[in-house]
Design a protein around this motif. Structure first.
Motif, PDB file in Angstrom:
ATOM      1  N   ARG A  95       1.058  -1.209   0.017  1.00 14.45           N
ATOM      2  CA  ARG A  95      -0.111  -0.160   0.023  1.00 14.45           C
ATOM      3  C   ARG A  95       0.682   1.296  -0.022  1.00 14.45           C
ATOM      4  O   ARG A  95       1.939   1.253   0.375  1.00 14.45           O
ATOM      5  CB  ARG A  95      -1.059   0.046   1.144  1.00 14.45           C
ATOM      6  CG  ARG A  95      -1.771  -1.275   1.260  1.00 14.45           C
ATOM      7  CD  ARG A  95      -3.029  -1.134   2.374  1.00 14.45           C
ATOM      8  NE  ARG A  95      -3.830  -0.020   1.758  1.00 14.45           N
ATOM      9  CZ  ARG A  95      -4.684  -0.254   0.943  1.00 14.45           C
ATOM     10  NH1 ARG A  95      -5.084  -1.451   0.538  1.00 14.45           N
ATOM     11  NH2 ARG A  95      -5.671   0.683   0.716  1.00 14.45           N
ATOM     12  N   ASP A 153      -3.337   5.255   1.348  1.00 17.38           N
ATOM     13  CA  ASP A 153      -4.811   4.489   1.280  1.00 17.38           C
ATOM     14  C   ASP A 153      -4.727   3.917   0.086  1.00 17.38           C
ATOM     15  O   ASP A 153      -5.851   3.064  -0.249  1.00 17.38           O
ATOM     16  CB  ASP A 153      -6.005   5.414   1.590  1.00 17.38           C
ATOM     17  CG  ASP A 153      -6.121   5.787   2.847  1.00 17.38           C
ATOM     18  OD1 ASP A 153      -5.569   5.211   4.013  1.00 17.38           O
ATOM     19  OD2 ASP A 153      -6.693   7.058   2.872  1.00 17.38           O
ATOM     20  N   GLN A 154      -3.885   3.692  -0.781  1.00 17.06           N
ATOM     21  CA  GLN A 154      -4.068   3.169  -2.138  1.00 17.06           C
ATOM     22  C   GLN A 154      -3.422   1.755  -2.260  1.00 17.06           C
ATOM     23  O   GLN A 154      -2.291   1.470  -1.600  1.00 17.06           O
ATOM     24  CB  GLN A 154      -3.174   4.126  -3.138  1.00 17.06           C
ATOM     25  CG  GLN A 154      -3.223   3.815  -4.775  1.00 17.06           C
ATOM     26  CD  GLN A 154      -2.453   4.954  -5.387  1.00 17.06           C
ATOM     27  OE1 GLN A 154      -1.513   5.505  -4.897  1.00 17.06           O
ATOM     28  NE2 GLN A 154      -3.127   5.243  -6.598  1.00 17.06           N
ATOM     29  N   SER A 173      -9.333  11.121  -3.834  1.00 19.96           N
ATOM     30  CA  SER A 173      -8.367  10.090  -3.960  1.00 19.96           C
ATOM     31  C   SER A 173      -7.538  10.311  -5.013  1.00 19.96           C
ATOM     32  O   SER A 173      -6.513   9.697  -5.149  1.00 19.96           O
ATOM     33  CB  SER A 173      -9.066   8.559  -4.166  1.00 19.96           C
ATOM     34  OG  SER A 173      -9.979   8.777  -5.105  1.00 19.96           O
TER      35      SER A 173
END
Length: 370
Positions: free
Chosen positions: A101, A104-105, A340
């Protein structure tokens, strides 16, 4: 025969046999990489195998006490200090999986353990996978030097008897010189035929709503599949000419994928699809990132105006045009965090300012969506 319902203008459909100028050539980037490798070789290199059988038994079991430590070693070996590790979870073919990761990706996976991971020669394997975002971030960690970064990974993989299992190679036509309609015409002419056989193909048509068409040549169960799609429109900009040609390559019992695909990917895309003779060299990561942010930014502004425009108009009337009141209303509505798609807040802020404060009706006139 695949029919083209919504043809692009003829001047955007270059003939398949015409010469391609240097200014029209486009480069490639790696958009997915997966490989299996000798797990024991990596663990021994990091001196984690004082009791090899105990470690392997633990990874084959249902508790997996060694999983966090093994995942940490694999990450430090292949992608040192680049990504965070997620929580361990049960896998399917491999007993354990740990996500890679970036914030948060989700950018990749590490998989290992289980009785089915042994090659015929007895080698215990593990697997690493980098998604499109993972490839982008991995390459960016070397200052965007494609050859340096991917040569390093190819060397690391080669040293532990690795075998590439999937590689996606993408070529971005930002100007739309070779639109989806061009690819369909070439398919109908037989330019994608192999050994006299025409591969299966299908078109997902947006029926004119400008959310983006996708044309597939081949199937995902085959060794190769080519996707041609309107990337800019997929990202949210209905006016974008950006088209992506993306080859997905899988290893099979009949074919291995050479590690050189990581270092010099363009010849492999053109070799599989010779009609793509306009592809050459390495693409522009920064340009891709900028185009994605721009498309997402336009989409966000359009949705904002559609959903909240009337409410903002009511606020304007309620405030009587008082700037302090308006500022308080906006500040009171803002939430912590960023969208995002907004990896670099300063860049996105400049884009938002340019689009939000454009002349009234500018976005609507561009998109025809209001």
């Amino acid at each position: 025969m695949i029919e083209v319902e919504h043809r692009a203008p003829s001047d955007r459909l270059p003939a398949s046999n015409r010469g391609v100028s240097e200014t029209e050539r486009i480069g490639v980037v790696l958009d997915w990489v997966a490989a299996s490798f000798d797990l024991v070789a990596v663990l021994e290199a990091h001196r984690f195998m004082d009791d090899p059988q105990a470690v392997l038994d633990d990874l084959d079991g249902i508790v997996g006490n060694c999983v966090p430590a093994v995942a940490g070693i694999l990450a430090s070996h292949f992608v040192p200090d680049l990504f965070d590790l997620g929580e361990k979870s049960r896998g399917r073919f491999f007993n354990w999986r740990v996500a890679l990761r970036s914030g948060d990706q989700h950018v990749g996976l590490l998989e290992f353990g289980g009785i089915h991971t042994m090659r015929q020669d007895g080698t215990r394997t593990a697997r690493i996978e980098l998604t499109g975002d993972g490839c982008r971030l991995y390459e960016a960690s070397s200052g965007g030097d494609h050859a340096q970064r991917w040569s390093s990974l190819a060397s690391l993989l080669g040293a532990v008897d690795a075998r590439l299992t999937r590689v996606d190679i993408a070529a971005d036509d930002f100007a739309g010189h070779w639109p989806v309609a061009w690819a369909i015409e070439r398919y109908n002419e037989g330019a994608f035929d192999r050994r006299g056989q025409r591969p299966k193909a299908r078109l997902i048509d947006d029926m004119g709503n400008r959310t983006g068409k996708t044309f597939y040549v081949g199937s995902r169960t085959s060794e190769n599949q080519l996707r041609v799609y309107e990337k800019g429109r997929e990202q949210g900009d209905p006016e974008s000419p950006w088209v992506r040609y993306e080859g997905e390559f899988h290893a099979s019992n009949r074919r291995e994928l050479p590690l050189d695909m990581l270092v010099d990917p363009a010849p492999y895309l053109v070799g599989a699809y010779p009609v793509l003779d306009f592809v050459e060299g390495i693409g522009e990561r920064l340009r891709i990132a900028a185009e994605k942010v721009l498309a997402n930014c336009k989409r966000a502004v359009m949705h904002f105006r559609r959903q909240y425009g009337p409410m903002l108009n009511a606020m304007l009337h309620a405030s009587g045009g008082d700037e302090r009141t308006l500022t308080n209303l906006v500040m009171g509505t803002a939430r912590a965090g960023l969208p995002s798609w907004c990896a670099r807040p300063d860049d996105a802020a400049q884009l938002l300012a340019a689009i939000l404060f454009a002349p009234v009706g500018h976005i609507e006139a561009q998109t025809g969506q209001e």
